[in-house]
Design an enzyme around this catalytic site. Structure first.
Site, short mmCIF file in Angstrom:
data_model
loop_
_atom_site.label_atom_id
_atom_site.label_comp_id
_atom_site.label_asym_id
_atom_site.label_seq_id
_atom_site.Cartn_x
_atom_site.Cartn_y
_atom_site.Cartn_z
N SER A 189 4.57 -8.58 -1.34
CA SER A 189 5.32 -7.46 -1.36
C SER A 189 6.30 -7.14 -2.27
O SER A 189 6.55 -7.23 -3.29
CB SER A 189 5.91 -7.61 0.26
N ASP A 331 -4.21 -2.73 4.24
CA ASP A 331 -2.72 -2.70 4.18
C ASP A 331 -2.32 -0.95 4.03
O ASP A 331 -2.77 -0.29 3.27
CB ASP A 331 -2.48 -3.28 2.72
N HIS A 364 -0.96 -5.72 5.89
CA HIS A 364 0.08 -6.38 4.89
C HIS A 364 0.27 -7.50 4.92
O HIS A 364 1.00 -8.32 4.15
CB HIS A 364 1.43 -5.34 5.30
#
Length: 387
Positions: A189, A331, A364
């Site tokens: 991320s 995601d 995610h």
């Protein structure tokens, strides 16, 4: 052409995964169980460390008279200072990447399945440094820190920082440890933002980068920052960002974190431990409340502003590192549909880049929970860096 290429990569991922994710632990040639899954090989007693320097100059020309960066290390640095792997973390998480600080800790670090003795990022081979971010809420200099000039928190007066400032602070910390060259920079991320930024800011300082569930360019623009501030300002304690003597913003931050956990796939990842929807919701609420007690709202604003201004794509031509780009099939923040564009731009810049897609339902949050599904790709990539 690009769409066909990504489809082929996805097929490779699906073929590899079932072999790795089976019930039986991997075996060595002699038939013994791999150290990768042996619990006695876990890192316990991981220490919290701090780096401090004076007069740290930011990209905008402003200077922090004191700059502190929190970090952890696992393994030992080689005499030549060239066996280090830097781990970077996500937007609202922290730098506890592996092991436990104490045996009684409930959970190990966010990539514990990947980092440790005999694991994919082998701490008997690599010196692993997991760094917090400048501007974050876990020990590094940030809006909640005391401004030496006033004796009060910086608050909303904290200087604007960039991804370049974040990685430059990490470079100073690594220099202080004697790290001369990195094997790789890896992170999920916002940590992937940092990996890309490292590759264009210090292109000759690492052999590879592993950006995971991420992109080489921020999104949302300044409007995203304004929307965040407006959301925080609805809390009666906001006071223009000067809420430190008003009890903070616990209810607002808890609600925001709960929403984030839902979008990140935690509802799915908690289903095995909490089969009942009400129990999962209660667990996510507990997690959100714990996070809200630790994270500073002004850090949210500071890091969001840095993220929307981030753009490593424009400097791809500077990159020298090899790339393993990893996304999660489910995601919603960084969907696999962005992969063709990223890979094409890297290829156009002459960058040696490979793509891997995690076949997962955990969105995610997949890179930690589903570590076994992409560990072989990471292991192969690290081996390539040694060639």
């Amino acid at each position: 052409m690009a769409r066909t290429r990504v489809a082929r990569w996805a097929i490779v991922a699906l073929v590899v995964v079932p072999v790795v994710a089976g019930c039986s632990p991997p075996k060595r040639p002699d038939g013994t169980e791999s150290a990768m899954l042996r619990p006695e090989r876990a890192l316990v007693g991981v220490g919290k460390r701090m780096f401090m320097t004076k007069n740290f100059t930011l990209e905008n020309g402003r200077t922090l008279s004191e700059m502190t960066l929190a970090y952890e290390t696992y393994g030992r640095l080689a005499p030549d200072g060239r066996n280090a792997v830097l781990i970077t973390h996500g937007f609202t998480s922290n730098h506890h990447a592996a092991g436990k600080h104490a045996a009684t800790d409930a959970q190990p670090g966010f990539w514990d399945g990947l980092i440790g003795p005999g694991k994919t990022i082998d701490t008997e081979r690599y010196f692993v440094v997991s760094s917090n971010m400048l501007g974050s809420s876990y020990g590094s200099t940030a809006p909640r820190s005391i401004d030496p000039a006033t004796g009060k928190p910086y608050g909303p007066d904290f200087p604007v920082i960039t991804l370049r400032d974040i990685v430059t602070a990490q470079k100073a910390m690594l220099d202080s440890l004697g790290v001369r060259h990195l094997v790789a920079v890896a992170g999920p991320s916002f940590g992937g933002y940092q990996a890309f930024q490292w590759a264009v800011t210090f292109p000759d300082h690492m052999r590879g980068i592993v950006p995971v569930v991420t992109a080489p360019k921020g999104s949302g623009g300044e409007q995203a920052v304004e929307n965040l501030i407006a959301q925080l300002a609805r809390d009666p304690n906001w006071n223009g960002g000067w809420y430190y003597d008003r009890g903070g913003l616990p209810s607002t931050l808890t609600a925001m974190r709960y929403d984030t956990l839902s979008r990140y796939g935690y509802n799915e990842s908690l289903a095995e431990a909490f089969p009942e929807p009400a129990a999962r919701q209660a667990e996510m609420r507990r997690m959100a409340e714990g996070w809200a007690r630790q994270f500073d709202a002004n850090s949210l604003v500071t890091l969001r502003r840095a993220s929307v201004r981030f753009n490593a794509e424009r400097d791809f031509g500077k990159m020298r590192a090899k790339v393993l780009y990893v996304l999660s099939r489910t995601d919603k923040l960084f969907p696999p549909s962005i992969a063709p564009g990223v890979q094409d731009k890297l290829a156009a810049a002459g960058v040696d880049a490979r793509y891997f897609e995690i076949d997962t339902e955990f969105g995610h949050a997949a890179s930690g929970r589903e570590w076994a599904k992409w560990a072989p790709a990471l292991r192969d990539f690290l081996a390539r860096l040694e060639d």
